[in-house]
Write an enzyme that holds these catalytic residues in place. Structure first.
Site, PDB file in Angstrom:
ATOM      1  N   ASP A   1      17.636  25.690 -18.480  1.00 22.09           N
ATOM      2  CA  ASP A   1      18.643  26.663 -18.358  1.00 22.09           C
ATOM      3  C   ASP A   1      18.641  27.363 -17.091  1.00 22.09           C
ATOM      4  O   ASP A   1      18.004  26.617 -16.140  1.00 22.09           O
ATOM      5  CB  ASP A   1      18.353  27.747 -19.702  1.00 22.09           C
ATOM      6  CG  ASP A   1      17.195  28.680 -19.162  1.00 22.09           C
ATOM      7  OD1 ASP A   1      16.474  28.332 -18.053  1.00 22.09           O
ATOM      8  OD2 ASP A   1      17.017  29.414 -20.027  1.00 22.09           O
TER       9      ASP A   1
ATOM     10  N   CYS B   1      12.608  26.269 -18.726  1.00 26.79           N
ATOM     11  CA  CYS B   1      13.474  27.695 -18.675  1.00 26.79           C
ATOM     12  C   CYS B   1      12.543  28.427 -18.123  1.00 26.79           C
ATOM     13  O   CYS B   1      12.026  28.311 -17.281  1.00 26.79           O
ATOM     14  CB  CYS B   1      13.695  27.792 -20.426  1.00 26.79           C
ATOM     15  SG  CYS B   1      12.376  28.232 -21.541  1.00 26.79           S
TER      16      CYS B   1
ATOM     17  N   HIS C   1      -3.335  13.276 -27.710  1.00 29.07           N
ATOM     18  CA  HIS C   1      -3.768  13.602 -28.882  1.00 29.07           C
ATOM     19  C   HIS C   1      -2.603  14.064 -29.741  1.00 29.07           C
ATOM     20  O   HIS C   1      -2.817  13.823 -30.989  1.00 29.07           O
ATOM     21  CB  HIS C   1      -4.640  14.815 -28.963  1.00 29.07           C
ATOM     22  CG  HIS C   1      -6.034  14.400 -28.399  1.00 29.07           C
ATOM     23  ND1 HIS C   1      -7.292  15.152 -28.845  1.00 29.07           N
ATOM     24  CD2 HIS C   1      -6.640  13.382 -28.032  1.00 29.07           C
ATOM     25  CE1 HIS C   1      -8.321  14.735 -28.273  1.00 29.07           C
ATOM     26  NE2 HIS C   1      -7.907  13.356 -27.785  1.00 29.07           N
TER      27      HIS C   1
ATOM     28  N   HIS D   1      -5.588  10.637 -34.275  1.00 28.53           N
ATOM     29  CA  HIS D   1      -4.659  11.491 -33.898  1.00 28.53           C
ATOM     30  C   HIS D   1      -3.421  11.431 -34.638  1.00 28.53           C
ATOM     31  O   HIS D   1      -2.411  11.965 -35.046  1.00 28.53           O
ATOM     32  CB  HIS D   1      -4.550  11.413 -32.409  1.00 28.53           C
ATOM     33  CG  HIS D   1      -5.618  11.705 -31.753  1.00 28.53           C
ATOM     34  ND1 HIS D   1      -6.364  12.974 -31.742  1.00 28.53           N
ATOM     35  CD2 HIS D   1      -6.773  11.104 -31.049  1.00 28.53           C
ATOM     36  CE1 HIS D   1      -7.708  13.123 -31.107  1.00 28.53           C
ATOM     37  NE2 HIS D   1      -7.764  11.833 -30.653  1.00 28.53           N
TER      38      HIS D   1
HETATM   39  C1  RB5 Z   1      16.212  33.473 -19.926  1.00 29.92           C
HETATM   40  O1  RB5 Z   1      16.206  34.783 -19.404  1.00 29.92           O
HETATM   41  C2  RB5 Z   1      15.008  33.231 -20.549  1.00 29.92           C
HETATM   42  O2  RB5 Z   1      15.054  33.964 -21.815  1.00 29.92           O
HETATM   43  C3  RB5 Z   1      14.776  31.771 -20.646  1.00 29.92           C
HETATM   44  O3  RB5 Z   1      14.951  30.974 -19.740  1.00 29.92           O
HETATM   45  C4  RB5 Z   1      13.341  31.385 -21.534  1.00 29.92           C
HETATM   46  O4  RB5 Z   1      12.370  31.917 -20.914  1.00 29.92           O
HETATM   47  C5  RB5 Z   1      13.192  31.618 -23.050  1.00 29.92           C
HETATM   48  O5  RB5 Z   1      12.522  31.001 -23.537  1.00 29.92           O
END
Ligand code: RB5
Length: 144
Positions: free
Chosen positions: A8, A65, A98, A133
């Site tokens: 993201d 993210c 695993h 596993h």
């Molecule tokens: C974005 O602000 C943030 O919420 C996203 O990148 C992530 O960390 C969510 O799990």
């Protein structure tokens, strides 16, 4: 290896570094985006990566993210996909050995670029061990 990578807005900078690293190692990388820091919703990118895995177009996926948590929660909704959030190299390797975690998740707000590349290398260098596993993974999926 054929890899899909997505992020993201909070992970887009680290994604570029990881992508460059993977390409320098000779991997075939599909970058599903985003390509700038405009605010986006991480599930949209997680679902693109798990879709490619489900189609068989790639072997493994990497999702970045802010923390890795939302990406893993999103990816783990896909049938047969196991995504692991990691911040240490031992866990990254074990997630493959695993747990057969074909999706690796981490957070740009958690790990620096040096550690991120080490996480990726540890995971890529590991193979699923099968055996007991496989039985346990089957129970996660409800097939064992
Ligand atoms: C974005 O602000 C943030 O919420 C996203 O990148 C992530 O960390 C969510 O799990």
């Amino acid at each position: 290896m054929r890899l899909a990578i997505g992020s993201d807005h909070a992970g887009v900078g680290l994604k570029a570094q990881v992508r460059s690293h993977l390409e320098a190692l000779g991997h075939d990388v599909t970058d599903v985006g985003p390509h700038d820091t405009t605010s986006v919703d991480y599930p949209d990118y997680a679902h693109q990566v798990t879709g490619l895995l489900a189609e068989g177009g790639v072997d493994r996926g990497i999702l970045i993210c802010g923390t890795g948590q939302g990406m893993a929660m999103s990816a783990n909704k896909a049938p047969g996909i196991r995504a692991a959030v990691v911040a240490d190299t031992f866990s990254a390797a074990m997630a493959m050995q695993h747990n057969d975690a074909r999706v690796l998740c981490f957070g740009e707000r958690i790990v620096g670029p040096g550690l991120a590349l080490a996480l990726v290398d540890a995971w890529l260098g590991a193979e699923f061990e099968g055996g007991r596993h496989a039985r346990r993974v089957g129970k996660i999926e409800g097939t064992g």
